[in-house]
Design a protein around this motif. Structure first.
Motif, mmCIF file in Angstrom:
data_model
loop_
_atom_site.group_PDB
_atom_site.id
_atom_site.type_symbol
_atom_site.label_atom_id
_atom_site.label_comp_id
_atom_site.label_asym_id
_atom_site.label_seq_id
_atom_site.Cartn_x
_atom_site.Cartn_y
_atom_site.Cartn_z
ATOM 1 N N THR A 386 0.829 -1.201 0.000
ATOM 2 C CA THR A 386 0.000 0.000 0.000
ATOM 3 C C THR A 386 0.865 1.253 0.000
ATOM 4 O OG1 THR A 386 -1.775 -1.127 1.187
ATOM 5 C CG2 THR A 386 -1.776 1.279 1.266
ATOM 6 N N ARG A 387 1.932 1.234 0.829
ATOM 7 C CA ARG A 387 2.823 2.399 0.868
ATOM 8 C C ARG A 387 3.542 2.591 -0.461
ATOM 9 N NH1 ARG A 387 3.633 0.335 6.137
ATOM 10 N NH2 ARG A 387 5.511 -0.792 5.543
ATOM 11 N N VAL A 388 3.955 1.485 -1.096
ATOM 12 C CA VAL A 388 4.638 1.587 -2.391
ATOM 13 C C VAL A 388 3.699 2.163 -3.440
ATOM 14 C CG1 VAL A 388 5.643 0.248 -4.273
ATOM 15 C CG2 VAL A 388 6.319 -0.231 -1.923
ATOM 16 N N GLN A 391 3.480 5.795 -2.958
ATOM 17 C CA GLN A 391 4.688 6.468 -3.416
ATOM 18 C C GLN A 391 4.717 6.565 -4.933
ATOM 19 O OE1 GLN A 391 7.695 4.092 -1.595
ATOM 20 N NE2 GLN A 391 7.371 4.922 0.451
ATOM 21 N N ILE A 392 4.352 5.454 -5.609
ATOM 22 C CA ILE A 392 4.322 5.457 -7.072
ATOM 23 C C ILE A 392 3.269 6.435 -7.568
ATOM 24 C CG2 ILE A 392 3.758 4.063 -9.100
ATOM 25 C CD1 ILE A 392 5.001 1.685 -7.671
ATOM 26 N N GLY A 393 2.126 6.458 -6.894
ATOM 27 C CA GLY A 393 1.086 7.392 -7.283
ATOM 28 C C GLY A 393 1.534 8.837 -7.140
ATOM 29 N N GLY A 397 1.933 11.469 -10.137
ATOM 30 C CA GLY A 397 1.256 12.757 -10.078
ATOM 31 C C GLY A 397 2.201 13.916 -10.354
ATOM 32 N N LEU A 398 3.404 13.863 -9.773
ATOM 33 C CA LEU A 398 4.402 14.911 -10.026
ATOM 34 C C LEU A 398 4.822 14.928 -11.487
ATOM 35 C CD1 LEU A 398 6.640 14.518 -6.835
ATOM 36 C CD2 LEU A 398 5.041 16.377 -7.344
#
Length: 444
Positions: A386-388, A391-393, A397-398
């Motif tokens: 979930t954390r990964v 982070q990927i999301g 987004g950036l």
């Protein structure tokens, strides 16, 4: 025609089969939440399979099966394996009102048990105060309506459980220790509240997935910090792995993750926690506990059960020696059997893959029920995944944001120049390997 029911404890010391008339299957059964079932196994409930026409001569009683010390006197006798502690059999007053005796077997030690029983109701839910495991299994998979809940046996007052709601602050703010006690009270411990200092264990404590405790999460995987209250919650999960079910005799087993330095011996056999402690606590030093290691399990795994009543108490691993799995069914929490002022329940059921082929409407219902009641993910792998994903999301987004800024800037620049948007010729970036002149390194 007879159907042979295969029965075996975890260590296989007690392995036998009992014939049951095929015409009688599936046999009616109930999910029992009584104090005796919870405290003699360590689980939140128990399910039994009736054994028609079975007698005491059908089983190896007194040799490889030990009689449980039971607070119910002569009305019932439980039998568990002398080696691994698995609860296997129970002799009780016949349910048909004849006054005779009947034998039942715990479904956790029965191969393919879901095809042999028909669950009719939850019984003795009144013993739990908060509904206990009945809230985790409100209905069978595809059953539609909720299973009826009885305060005691079938025919007693019906219970309607309220929807889950936050506990009163008095439970969450209490600093009193929790009594952890088996049925025969030979195992009697006190558990102290977790705190910020609980995160600093004397030894590294990797998660069940063997991930390092130095994961990116700021909190340890086994502890939930509640800033609004002076106390925090231990993580608790429901496990249906074959090791836990055949070791306990129950269809699922609820574990909590607890640091050993928060446990201590209780000098009192009452249900009221005292403030007297003996520390530090080591499961191997308690005479009432018997340990079990199975050669089929990882070599660092050791289980502990009560010698008197057979209750499962601890599951330990050397690689996280400072942290143990503690059986939730032994918790004597004031708010009820689920001990929600102490525990944060996980959404998913652990090790469902172990029973994927034999999983029926009961375990499917448990998976759905835990999803509704729980609050987290079942394993550290899922927490990390979930954390990964987050982070990927964030990175995606950036990327989209900066590409959009660049595109807007290019659009405004071309507009000032009164020119259309620039398009690269396709052969600038499309390479045809058939044309060697466009290949950077010429083939030899």
């Amino acid at each position: 025609m007879k159907t042979e029911v295969s029965i075996s404890c975890h260590c296989t010391l007690n392995s036998f089969s009992i014939p049951i008339p095929t015409s009688s299957l599936p046999l009616p059964s109930r999910i029992c939440h009584c104090d005796s079932c919870r405290r003699s196994t360590g689980s939140l409930f128990n399910i039994s399979l009736p054994l028609p026409n079975a007698t005491s001569s059908s089983f190896p009683l007194g040799t490889t099966l030990r009689a449980s010390v039971d607070e119910e006197g002569k009305t019932t006798t439980r039998w568990f394996c002398v080696n691994c502690g698995a609860h296997m059999l129970r002799e009780r007053v016949a349910a048909d009102g004849s006054g005779g005796r009947e034998w039942v077997v715990r479904v956790g030690v029965v191969q393919g048990w879901e095809k042999l029983v028909k669950i009719e109701a939850h019984i003795f839910v009144g013993n739990t105060t908060d509904g206990g495991g009945a809230l985790l299994l409100p209905r069978l998979k595809g059953g539609g309506e909720d299973l009826p809940l009885y305060s005691e046996g079938v025919g007693s007052d019906r219970i309607i459980l309220p929807p889950p709601s936050p506990l009163p602050s008095a439970f969450l703010s209490s600093t009193s220790p929790l009594l952890v006690q088996c049925l025969c009270k030979q195992v009697s411990l006190h558990l102290s509240r977790p705190s910020s200092s609980s995160t600093h264990l004397p030894h590294p404590s990797p998660s069940p997935s063997q991930l390092s405790s130095s994961d990116s999460s700021s909190n340890p995987w086994w502890l939930t910090i509640l800033p609004a209250h002076p106390s925090s919650h231990f993580m608790a999960k429901a496990c249906v792995c074959t090791s836990c079910t055949t070791n306990s005799g129950t269809p699922f087993f609820p574990w909590s993750y607890v640091p050993l330095h928060l446990l201590s011996l209780s000098h009192s056999s009452s249900s009221t926690p005292s403030s007297t402690f003996v520390a530090p606590f080591d499961p191997r030093t308690l005479d009432a506990l018997q340990s079990f290691k199975n050669s089929n399990n990882p070599s660092d795994v050791e289980r502990f059960f009560c010698k008197g009543c057979g209750a499962s108490v601890f599951y330990t691993q050397e690689r996280r020696a400072a942290l143990v799995d503690l059986a939730v069914g032994l918790f004597r929490a004031e708010e009820g059997a689920r001990a929600e002022s102490w525990l944060e329940w996980e959404k998913a059921v652990g090790y469902v893959e172990d029973v994927e082929e034999s999983k029926g409407e009961v375990l499917e219902g448990l998976v759905e029920g835990m999803r509704d009641v729980g609050t987290g993910n079942s394993t550290e792998e899922e927490n990390r995944a979930t954390r990964v994903r987050k982070q990927i999301g964030t990175l995606n987004g950036l990327f989209v944001l900066f590409r959009s800024i660049g595109f807007i800037g290019h659009f405004l620049d071309q507009k000032l120049l009164k020119q259309p948007l620039y398009r690269h010729p396709s052969d600038d970036f499309y390479i045809s390997f058939a044309d060697n002149s466009r290949v950077v390194v010429q083939p030899k």
